[in-house]
Write an enzyme that holds these catalytic residues in place. Structure first.
Site, PDB file in Angstrom:
ATOM      1  N   GLU A  49       0.986  -1.039   0.064  1.00  0.00           N
ATOM      2  CA  GLU A  49       0.101  -0.020   0.123  1.00  0.00           C
ATOM      3  C   GLU A  49       0.841   1.341  -0.166  1.00  0.00           C
ATOM      4  O   GLU A  49       1.960   1.164   0.855  1.00  0.00           O
ATOM      5  CB  GLU A  49      -0.851   0.104   1.233  1.00  0.00           C
ATOM      6  CG  GLU A  49      -1.883  -1.053   1.368  1.00  0.00           C
ATOM      7  CD  GLU A  49      -2.929  -0.797   0.506  1.00  0.00           C
ATOM      8  OE1 GLU A  49      -3.316   0.240  -0.274  1.00  0.00           O
ATOM      9  OE2 GLU A  49      -4.085  -1.660   0.141  1.00  0.00           O
ATOM     10  N   THR A  50       0.348   2.320  -0.838  1.00  0.00           N
ATOM     11  CA  THR A  50       0.866   3.600  -0.828  1.00  0.00           C
ATOM     12  C   THR A  50      -0.381   4.313  -0.310  1.00  0.00           C
ATOM     13  O   THR A  50      -1.468   4.355  -0.833  1.00  0.00           O
ATOM     14  CB  THR A  50       1.631   3.997  -1.976  1.00  0.00           C
ATOM     15  OG1 THR A  50       2.497   3.406  -2.399  1.00  0.00           O
ATOM     16  CG2 THR A  50       1.939   5.685  -1.889  1.00  0.00           C
TER      17      THR A  50
END
Length: 292
Positions: A49-50
Site C-alpha cells: 500500500e501507498t
C-alpha cells in the site's frame, strides 16, 4: 512552474523491528494530484500500500484526508497504511494531539496514541517510552460461503487441512479456517488458482499454538489487487476479530500474521457498536522526496 517535491516516509506497520511487519509508503500532499499520479506513484513504490495524506483545516481534532492504493488499484480500507500514516504524523510532530481523524472511503476513522503500558500484548515491551497506535475500524461480519469452489479452494491452498469456509461481508474475502496455526504457516498458496476464486482475496486462519501467547494465526493472499501475500493485513482482522471472538468466547484477542515478515495485532471487538479496535506498533525505516 517547477513541481514541489512530495515528502514521503516508508513505515513498517504492526511491528517494532525494521524490515518486519507490513511496509507502507506515506505521502504528504500540499497540493492536489490526480488519480493517475496516485496510481503511478503506488506502482513505483510497488509495496502492498501507498497512502496519501491531505490536511483538513478548521477542526478541533487534527483531521486528514486519506486514500490508499495498491500497485494496481485504489482500495476502500487499509489498516496497516492507516497505522503507518498515524505513526508518521505522531512521530514527526506534525500533529500535537493524541487523536487523529482520517476522512476516507470508509468514513471517518480515528487513530489514537496510547502508552505501551496500557496494552496487554503477547510481545514484551522493553522501552518504557514506546507507544501503540489504536485504530477504530468497522467490524466486518462473517457470512456463510455460497461458493461451490471447495475443490478449487483446496487446490489453491495446495491441499491444506480445511475445516471451514466463510465469506466476509464487507471485504468480500474468503475466510478459510484450517486445522492449526502450524497449518497456516505451512500453506503453499497457488496464486494463479487463487486468482480464479470469486471475491477479492483469501484469508487463511487457524488457532495459534498454546505456547505462542497468541490466540490465532492468519495469512492473506490477494493477487487480484497486486498483492500476492500481504505481510500483515489490518483490514482482514476486522473479519478475523468477528470470527475468533465468537469462536473463543472473548472480545480481546492477540493475533499474529504468519507471513515471512510477520506482525502482531492486539484486538478489541465492541460487538454492540460493531467496531474493531486494532492496536499495533510501527517504525519509520526511510524518508525522501518524490520529485515529479
Amino acid at each position: 512552474m517547477a513541481k514541489k517535491p512530495v515528502k514521503y516516509y516508508v513505515v513498517d506497520a504492526f511491528t517494532d523491528s525494521a524490515f518486519k511487519g507490513n511496509p507502507a509508503a506515506v505521502c504528504l500532499l500540499e497540493e492536489d494530484k490526480n488519480d493517475y499520479w496516485f496510481q503511478s506513484v503506488a506502482a513505483e513504490f510497488n509495496i502492498s500500500e501507498t497512502c496519501y495524506l491531505t490536511s483538513i483545516h478548521g477542526t478541533s481534532i487534527p483531521r486528514f484526508g486519506l486514500r490508499w492504493f495498491t500497485p494496481v488499484s485504489e482500495v476502500n480500507l487499509c489498516g496497516h497504511a492507516t497505522l503507518a500514516a498515524a505513526q508518521t504524523l505522531f512521530s514527526t510532530g506534525l500533529v500535537d494531539n493524541n487523536v487523529i481523524e482520517f476522512v476516507t472511503l470508509s468514513g471517518i476513522l480515528t487513530a489514537k496514541k496510547i502508552p505501551a503500558s496500557n496494552v496487554t500484548s503477547a510481545q514484551n515491551d522493553e522501552a518504557k517510552d514506546t507507544f501503540y497506535i489504536e485504530l477504530d475500524f468497522p467490524a466486518d461480519p462473517i457470512a456463510e460461503s455460497n461458493s461451490d469452489d471447495t475443490s478449487l479452494i483446496s487446490e489453491a491452498l495446495n491441499g491444506a487441512s480445511i475445516i471451514d469456509i466463510k465469506r466476509t461481508k464487507n471485504g468480500d474475502d474468503l475466510l478459510v479456517v484450517v486445522s492449526s496455526g502450524k497449518n497456516v504457516t505451512e500453506v503453499e498458496p497457488q496464486l494463479d488458482v487463487i486468482g480464479k476464486i470469486a471475491g477479492r482475496g483469501v484469508i487463511v486462519t487457524g488457532i495459534a499454538p498454546s505456547e505462542s501467547g497468541f490466540d490465532f494465526y492468519s495469512r492473506y493472499f490477494c493477487p487480484k489487487f497486486g498483492i500476492n501475500e500481504d505481510p500483515v493485513c489490518g483490514s482482514a482482522h476486522c473479519s478475523l476479530a468477528t470470527y475468533w471472538s465468537k469462536k473463543l468466547g472473548k472480545c480481546d484477542l492477540n493475533a499474529y500474521q504468519a507471513s515471512a515478515r510477520g506482525g502482531a495485532i492486539n484486538i478489541h471487538l465492541d460487538e454492540q457498536k460493531q467496531r474493531v479496535f486494532l492496536r499495533g506498533k510501527a517504525i519509520t525505516v526511510m524518508e525522501g522526496c518524490i520529485l515529479v
